[in-house]
Structures are given as structure tokens and as C-alpha cells.
Design a protein around this motif. Structure first.
Motif, mmCIF file in Angstrom:
data_model
loop_
_atom_site.group_PDB
_atom_site.id
_atom_site.type_symbol
_atom_site.label_atom_id
_atom_site.label_comp_id
_atom_site.label_asym_id
_atom_site.label_seq_id
_atom_site.Cartn_x
_atom_site.Cartn_y
_atom_site.Cartn_z
ATOM 1 N N GLN A 70 7.461 2.094 -0.419
ATOM 2 C CA GLN A 70 8.018 3.014 0.577
ATOM 3 C C GLN A 70 7.860 2.449 1.981
ATOM 4 O O GLN A 70 8.789 2.511 2.801
ATOM 5 C CB GLN A 70 7.343 4.377 0.471
ATOM 6 C CG GLN A 70 8.056 5.415 1.322
ATOM 7 C CD GLN A 70 7.397 6.775 1.246
ATOM 8 O OE1 GLN A 70 6.811 7.131 0.227
ATOM 9 N NE2 GLN A 70 7.489 7.528 2.332
ATOM 10 N N ARG A 73 10.398 -0.178 2.440
ATOM 11 C CA ARG A 73 11.731 0.377 2.722
ATOM 12 C C ARG A 73 11.843 0.766 4.193
ATOM 13 O O ARG A 73 12.838 0.467 4.861
ATOM 14 C CB ARG A 73 12.009 1.599 1.851
ATOM 15 C CG ARG A 73 13.408 2.171 2.106
ATOM 16 C CD ARG A 73 13.660 3.465 1.359
ATOM 17 N NE ARG A 73 12.786 4.510 1.806
ATOM 18 C CZ ARG A 73 12.278 5.464 1.022
ATOM 19 N NH1 ARG A 73 12.585 5.502 -0.254
ATOM 20 N NH2 ARG A 73 11.487 6.372 1.516
ATOM 21 N N GLU A 74 10.823 1.419 4.705
ATOM 22 C CA GLU A 74 10.869 1.851 6.107
ATOM 23 C C GLU A 74 10.951 0.652 7.054
ATOM 24 O O GLU A 74 11.755 0.651 7.990
ATOM 25 C CB GLU A 74 9.636 2.711 6.429
ATOM 26 C CG GLU A 74 9.772 4.102 5.830
ATOM 27 C CD GLU A 74 8.448 4.866 5.737
ATOM 28 O OE1 GLU A 74 7.457 4.425 6.373
ATOM 29 O OE2 GLU A 74 8.409 5.901 5.051
ATOM 30 N N HIS A 77 14.499 -1.013 6.728
ATOM 31 C CA HIS A 77 15.582 -0.261 7.361
ATOM 32 C C HIS A 77 15.434 -0.269 8.872
ATOM 33 O O HIS A 77 16.437 -0.302 9.599
ATOM 34 C CB HIS A 77 15.654 1.155 6.794
ATOM 35 C CG HIS A 77 16.330 1.171 5.453
ATOM 36 N ND1 HIS A 77 17.658 1.516 5.285
ATOM 37 C CD2 HIS A 77 15.875 0.817 4.233
ATOM 38 C CE1 HIS A 77 17.976 1.391 3.999
ATOM 39 N NE2 HIS A 77 16.899 0.977 3.342
ATOM 40 N N LEU A 112 14.183 0.525 -2.270
ATOM 41 C CA LEU A 112 14.383 0.071 -0.885
ATOM 42 C C LEU A 112 15.680 0.614 -0.291
ATOM 43 O O LEU A 112 16.010 0.311 0.858
ATOM 44 C CB LEU A 112 14.398 -1.468 -0.820
ATOM 45 C CG LEU A 112 13.123 -2.185 -1.262
ATOM 46 C CD1 LEU A 112 13.282 -3.694 -1.100
ATOM 47 C CD2 LEU A 112 11.909 -1.708 -0.475
ATOM 48 N N ASP A 113 16.406 1.395 -1.079
ATOM 49 C CA ASP A 113 17.689 1.946 -0.653
ATOM 50 C C ASP A 113 18.598 0.850 -0.078
ATOM 51 O O ASP A 113 19.126 0.976 1.024
ATOM 52 C CB ASP A 113 17.465 3.070 0.379
ATOM 53 C CG ASP A 113 18.761 3.764 0.757
ATOM 54 O OD1 ASP A 113 19.728 3.736 -0.041
ATOM 55 O OD2 ASP A 113 18.835 4.327 1.878
#
Ligand code: GTP
Ligand code: MG
Length: 151
Positions: A70, A73-74, A77, A112-113
Motif C-alpha cells: 500500500q 502504491r501511494e 502514484h 499498485l493500481d
């Protein structure tokens, strides 16, 4: 991550990257200049500066460290939203595919979108730096980007 080994064997007691290192890698007729930037939180504010003007960005994730996905991912992005880095191709590498407990490439893409990252080409490979799995594919990806886009 020392993705490209310099003639030595893989060693577990690598030293975390302090600041950054520069390495040159030769592949066919292409010479690739790589900036290896430290991933520890205190180095993250430097990422954007070192990514400006490059042909490609590699983001290496530990696929066995599921709790940190998470945060990964942040961070990813956040850096991908920087205007200065718009359009630069992104290759996400899920490293440590040699370990048993890990997420798959598909799970990594979701975690990780990666589909939510716009305005650039995004690829994702599973690799093992330790067992040298899929590293040729990474080099080929890089060589292709170098040929496509001269900055
Ligand atoms: N099992 C396994 N361990 C790995 C692999 N790649 C790296 N490691 C281990 O993971 C740890 C971290 O590796 P580093 O190469 O220092 O990671 P890094 O992302 O460069 O870390 P920073 O320099 O702090 O950004 C070390 O203990 C390595 O031995 C791999 O493919 N498989
Ligand atoms: Mg490192």
C-alpha cells in the motif's frame, strides 16, 4: 536494487543505497545510463529530481513484503502525478519471484493500481535479481525505450 550485477555473485548482505549510484550497462549497441536511487523514506524527496528528463522509470517492488504494497502504491502514484515526469514510460518490477510467499504479477498490478496511471506506457514484470529471472526482458524493454524516444 542492484538489478544489473557487476560481475559478482548475488549477495544477501547488500548495503542499502545511500542517496544514489550511477551505473552504465551495455546491451547490443546501446549504452544505458542508470541512476539507482535509494528507496528509504528519507531519499524519496529526491526521486522526482533524478527522474526528470529520463527515457524510462523503473519502480522496483518487493513482492514478498505484502504489508508494504500500500505504501508502494501511494509513493508510485505520488511520483507519477508530478508534471515534470509526464509521459515517461514506466516499468514496474515485482522483485523476489524466487520466494514462496509473494503476490503474483496480476495481484501486483491491482495492488499498485497500475491501471489508474495515465498518460504514459506502463509495463509490469516479475523478476528475481537473485536468480536472474527475467532480467533479459527488462534489458530488452529498456533498449526498446531508448530506441523509441531520444531526449
Ligand atoms: N530472495 C531474494 N532476495 C533479494 C532479491 N533481490 C534483493 N534481495 C534482498 O533484499 C534485500 C534488499 O536488497 P537491495 O538490493 O538492497 O534493495 P534496494 O531496493 O536497492 O534497497 P534500497 O537501496 O534501500 O532502495 C537484500 O537483503 C537483498 O539480498 C531477490 O531477487 N530475491
Ligand atoms: Mg539499493
Amino acid at each position: 536494487m542492484g538489478l544489473v550485477k557487476q560481475g559478482g555473485d548475488f549477495t544477501y548482505d547488500t548495503i542499502p543505497t545511500i542517496g544514489f549510484n550511477m551505473k552504465r550497462v551495455q546491451k547490443n549497441n546501446v549504452s544505458i545510463k542508470c541512476w539507482d536511487i535509494g528507496g528509504q523514506p528519507r531519499f524519496r524527496p529526491m526521486w522526482e529530481r533524478y527522474c526528470r528528463g529520463v527515457n524510462a522509470i523503473l519502480f522496483v517492488v518487493d513482492i514478498a513484503d505484502i504489508e508494504k504494497l500500500q505504501a508502494a502504491r501511494e509513493e508510485l502514484h505520488s511520483i507519477m502525478q508530478q508534471e515534470s515526469l509526464e509521459g515517461i514510460p514506466l516499468l514496474v518490477l515485482g522483485n523476489k519471484s524466487d520466494l514462496e510467499v509473494k503476490v503474483s504479477v496480476d495481484e501486483l498490478i491491482d495492488a499498485l493500481d497500475l491501471k489508474g496511471i495515465d498518460h504514459r506506457e506502463v509495463s509490469c514484470y516479475g523478476i528475481s535479481a537473485k536468480e536472474e529471472t527475467n532480467l533479459e526482458a527488462v534489458l530488452s524493454w529498456l533498449v526498446k525505450r531508448a530506441n523509441e524516444l531520444q531526449r
